[in-house]
Every structure is written in structure tokens, then in C-alpha cells.
Design a protein around this motif. Structure first.
Motif, PDB file in Angstrom:
ATOM      1  N   CYS A   1       2.890  -2.755 -10.151  1.00 15.07           N
ATOM      2  CA  CYS A   1       2.934  -1.329  -9.810  1.00 15.07           C
ATOM      3  C   CYS A   1       4.149  -1.009  -8.943  1.00 15.07           C
ATOM      4  O   CYS A   1       4.810   0.020  -9.126  1.00 15.07           O
ATOM      5  N   SER A   2       4.453  -1.906  -8.003  1.00 18.32           N
ATOM      6  CA  SER A   2       5.593  -1.665  -7.111  1.00 18.32           C
ATOM      7  C   SER A   2       6.911  -1.686  -7.864  1.00 18.32           C
ATOM      8  O   SER A   2       7.879  -1.048  -7.449  1.00 18.32           O
ATOM      9  N   TRP A  55      -3.623   3.437  -8.322  1.00 26.69           N
ATOM     10  CA  TRP A  55      -2.192   3.741  -8.502  1.00 26.69           C
ATOM     11  C   TRP A  55      -2.086   5.039  -9.286  1.00 26.69           C
ATOM     12  O   TRP A  55      -2.744   5.202 -10.326  1.00 26.69           O
ATOM     13  N   GLU A  57       0.797  -1.221   0.000  1.00 26.79           N
ATOM     14  CA  GLU A  57       0.000   0.000   0.000  1.00 26.79           C
ATOM     15  C   GLU A  57       0.829   1.269   0.000  1.00 26.79           C
ATOM     16  O   GLU A  57       0.281   2.353  -0.164  1.00 26.79           O
ATOM     17  N   ALA A  69      -0.704  -5.238  -8.350  1.00 26.22           N
ATOM     18  CA  ALA A  69      -0.061  -4.387  -7.347  1.00 26.22           C
ATOM     19  C   ALA A  69       1.440  -4.619  -7.313  1.00 26.22           C
ATOM     20  O   ALA A  69       2.225  -3.678  -7.128  1.00 26.22           O
ATOM     21  N   ARG A  75      -7.840   4.221 -11.029  1.00 25.14           N
ATOM     22  CA  ARG A  75      -8.407   3.027 -10.419  1.00 25.14           C
ATOM     23  C   ARG A  75      -8.853   2.045 -11.497  1.00 25.14           C
ATOM     24  O   ARG A  75      -9.335   2.454 -12.545  1.00 25.14           O
ATOM     25  N   LEU A 123      -2.324   3.254 -14.916  1.00 28.99           N
ATOM     26  CA  LEU A 123      -2.649   1.936 -14.377  1.00 28.99           C
ATOM     27  C   LEU A 123      -3.250   1.043 -15.452  1.00 28.99           C
ATOM     28  O   LEU A 123      -2.990  -0.168 -15.496  1.00 28.99           O
ATOM     29  N   THR A 173       0.433   1.231  -3.851  1.00 33.04           N
ATOM     30  CA  THR A 173      -0.926   1.099  -4.374  1.00 33.04           C
ATOM     31  C   THR A 173      -1.928   1.186  -3.233  1.00 33.04           C
ATOM     32  O   THR A 173      -1.572   1.141  -2.061  1.00 33.04           O
ATOM     33  N   GLU A 174      -3.176   1.274  -3.592  1.00 38.85           N
ATOM     34  CA  GLU A 174      -4.252   1.268  -2.605  1.00 38.85           C
ATOM     35  C   GLU A 174      -5.329   0.299  -3.084  1.00 38.85           C
ATOM     36  O   GLU A 174      -5.722   0.327  -4.247  1.00 38.85           O
ATOM     37  N   THR A 175      -5.756  -0.576  -2.186  1.00 38.38           N
ATOM     38  CA  THR A 175      -6.806  -1.534  -2.507  1.00 38.38           C
ATOM     39  C   THR A 175      -8.077  -1.098  -1.808  1.00 38.38           C
ATOM     40  O   THR A 175      -8.097  -0.921  -0.587  1.00 38.38           O
ATOM     41  N   LEU A 184      -8.230  -1.452  -7.455  1.00 44.92           N
ATOM     42  CA  LEU A 184      -6.837  -1.125  -7.191  1.00 44.92           C
ATOM     43  C   LEU A 184      -6.554   0.269  -7.708  1.00 44.92           C
ATOM     44  O   LEU A 184      -6.949   0.611  -8.833  1.00 44.92           O
TER      45      LEU A 184
END
Length: 349
Positions: A291-292, A271, A247, A288, A275, A303, A250-252, A269
Motif C-alpha cells: 500500500c505504501s 487503505w 500508518e 501495508a 478494509r 485494497l 494504512t491503518e491497522t 488493514l
């Protein structure tokens, strides 16, 4: 580098080899047998697909479960075990009186607190088919990011084998090699665990996996594993925990388990302010993770761009896996032909 332990007359009689024969070696340690990039891919594979382990403080990713749920990710596991099989044949094949076959293939991660006392690997009636064990270390012991502390392998009355990335430790699985593993005190001890048998008719892992799939008329295609396999002792889902760990990047949002089938669900998800919906936690975790790895991607990368790149990459690897599967049907064992193009677990950005 190669290190081995040579047994005396009793072992020579058991193995059928003379003093100069590799079959008379009770164990062998091979430094840097697995290349660094393959070790890193296997660690990533486990982080994407691993589930709860069979012992406390462990996680696991079995080849059979991977082929059932996410077969497009299986190529690095097949590649690594072929490398190890060739080395095991070179050192022990002459002592078995026949060919060696895979009996079990899986990734095993020991977490802090994990340990096992003195034992040998074929110490139960249902394990007597195991002739050779091979432990492949995917990360190293010591300080530093990505390493772990503790977790040393000790032979009873003999030497210790400190883990190091790329090292493979292979040994006879019977009472000649009683051993233990010290408690892991920090980090995650990643390994590829293989067992070999000389009884292919009854215990070949490959034949069983091929039969299970072909008996139903299927080549590898994804099915869902039960959510229970991902539940930790605390009751938390491993995939949810890993998503939280990502997180920072990213954010879930609003992710819930589905009721109709295991592994399903709905979530979003986020980023870089964008979304996308994700149908399963497995999908969300894979995206995710990409994304990292994309922190240095150009600012105009969205995204949706990452999602499309991941879909194309997964489709490509699924095609390669089906190619490998067709050849495996011809060979009667899981076989990674030279024309199979392994392109990694994540797309190049």
C-alpha cells in the motif's frame, strides 16, 4: 573499483600464494558489486522478514529462518550471495587449498547505538571453520534519507573502509584481520553478512538446510517463527512497530496475537477507506508495505486489488522457489538456476 591490502612474507606462507597471487591479499573491497535494485530488494526483504538480532541494537534475517517461514521471499538473498561467492572465489579461492562453501548467510542491520570492538571473526573454537568473511553494504554512510551515520569498519593498525551501497568487503576471518565497527549514530546500517568455509562435510550451510528439509520430506513451505524472535528489548513486537510506521498510508485495526500458534492472529488493514482481514502480522506488514508503494496507483485501485495482486505474485515466486529447490537437491547445494525467474518482492502495479 578494487582496493586491497597486500601482506608480507608471513601472509604469503599462510596463503600459499606468491606476491602476484590474489590469495596473498588479506582483504579486498569491491565497489558496486551488488546492483542498486538488488540492494534495495534486500533492504525491503529485511524490513518484511527481519527479527531481533544476536547483539544489542541489531536486527537480523537468517537464510535458514527465512526458508522455514517465508521461502517465497528467499530468491533475492540467493541471487546476491551467488554474486558475492564468485567474487570471493576469484580473490581468495587459491589460498584455501580447495573450494569455498557458504557457512552462514544473513541480513544484519545495525541500529543507532550498535557497535563492536576489536576482534577477528574466527576468534572462538566453535568459529574456527570460518575462513573468509564478506560484508555487503546495502545502503550508504552519510546524510540523507535512507542513509546512516557512523558505523565505519576499521582494520587494526590499518585503513578504514567507509560503507557505500553495493560495496563488498571480503577478508580472511582469522587474526590477520582484527577489526572493529564504530558506533552507528543515526539511521539503520543494512548489510548482507556471509561467512565461507573450506570444510563442507561438517559446516556447509547449504547441506544442513537441504538435509533439514529433505529429512522431513519437505520442500520449502511456510511455518511460523516464535513471536519471541520479534520482541524488542522494550518488549514491543517489531512487526507492530513497523505497521505503526506505515500508518500514514494504512491503518491497522484490532490486531491481536493468536494463542494457538506463534505468528497467528487476527486483524484488519484499512487503505483508501476499504478494509480487508489479515490472518497474521506478517501478512498485514507485507500488504501495508505494498500500500505504501501504491500511493500513485489510480484512484479506482482498491485494497482488494492490491491483496489479489500480492497473492498472485507470492504464489508465482513460491513456484520459482520450488523450482530452485528441486535443482538444489540435484546439485547438493542451494542453487539459483538461470531459468528461475525472480520477479521482485512486490508485484508491479
Amino acid at each position: 573499483a578494487v582496493h586491497n591490502d597486500m601482506q608480507g612474507d608471513d601472509d604469503e606462507r599462510a596463503c600459499g600464494g606468491g606476491p602476484e597471487s590474489s590469495a596473498s591479499a588479506s582483504w579486498v573491497a569491491l565497489d558496486d558489486l551488488l546492483p542498486r535494485d538488488l540492494c534495495e530488494d534486500l533492504i525491503l526483504l529485511h524490513d518484511l522478514a527481519g527479527s531481533r538480532g544476536y547483539r544489542p541494537c541489531t536486527e537480523a534475517c537468517h537464510l535458514g529462518a527465512l526458508l522455514a517461514s517465508r521461502p517465497h521471499l528467499a530468491l533475492p538473498l540467493l541471487k546476491a550471495r551467488d554474486i558475492v561467492r564468485d567474487a570471493v572465489h576469484a580473490h581468495f579461492g587459491g589460498g584455501c587449498g580447495g573450494d569455498l562453501h557458504f557457512e552462514f548467510t544473513g541480513l544484519l542491520v545495525w541500529l543507532a547505538g550498535g557497535q563492536i570492538g576489536m576482534h577477528f571473526d574466527s576468534n572462538r573454537p566453535y568459529l574456527k571453520q570460518r575462513k573468509i568473511s564478506a560484508v555487503c553494504y546495502l545502503n550508504s554512510q552519510g546524510p540523507g534519507e535512507g542513509h546512516f551515520e557512523g558505523g565505519t569498519f576499521h582494520f587494526e593498525g590499518g585503513p578504514s573502509v567507509p560503507p557505500a551501497r553495493g560495496k563488498v568487503l571480503a577478508y580472511w576471518a582469522d587474526e590477520r584481520n582484527v577489526h572493529c565497527i564504530d558506533q552507528v549514530t543515526r539511521g539503520r546500517r543494512y548489510t548482507l553478512q556471509l561467512w565461507f568455509t573450506d570444510d563442507a562435510a561438517n559446516f556447509s550451510e547449504d547441506r544442513k538446510l537441504l538435509l533439514d528439509r529433505f529429512s522431513s520430506g519437505l520442500s520449502p513451505s511456510a511455518t511460523f517463527l516464535p513471536d519471541e524472535l520479534y520482541k524488542l528489548e522494550s518488549g514491543e513486537d517489531m512487526r507492530e512497530m513497523k505497521l505503526r510506521q506505515l500508518e500514514a498510508v494504512t491503518e491497522t485495526l484490532g490486531f491481536t496475537k493468536g494463542e494457538a500458534r506463534a505468528g497467528s492472529g487476527a486483524g484488519v488493514l484499512a487503505w483508501r477507506g476499504r478494509r480487508v482481514p489479515c490472518a497474521t502480522m506478517d501478512d498485514a506488514l507485507h500488504l501495508a508495505t505494498l500500500c505504501s508503494k501504491a500511493a500513485a496507483a489510480p484512484l479506482e485501485t482498491t485494497l482488494e486489488d492490491l491483496l489479489n495482486a500480492l497473492r498472485r505474485h507470492n504464489e508465482s515466486q513460491a513456484l520459482e522457489m520450488r523450482k530452485a529447490w528441486r535443482k538444489s537437491e540435484e546439485m547438493g547445494e542451494l542453487y539459483l538456476a538461470d531459468d528461475v525467474n525472480y520477479g521482485g518482492l512486490l508485484p508491479e502495479l
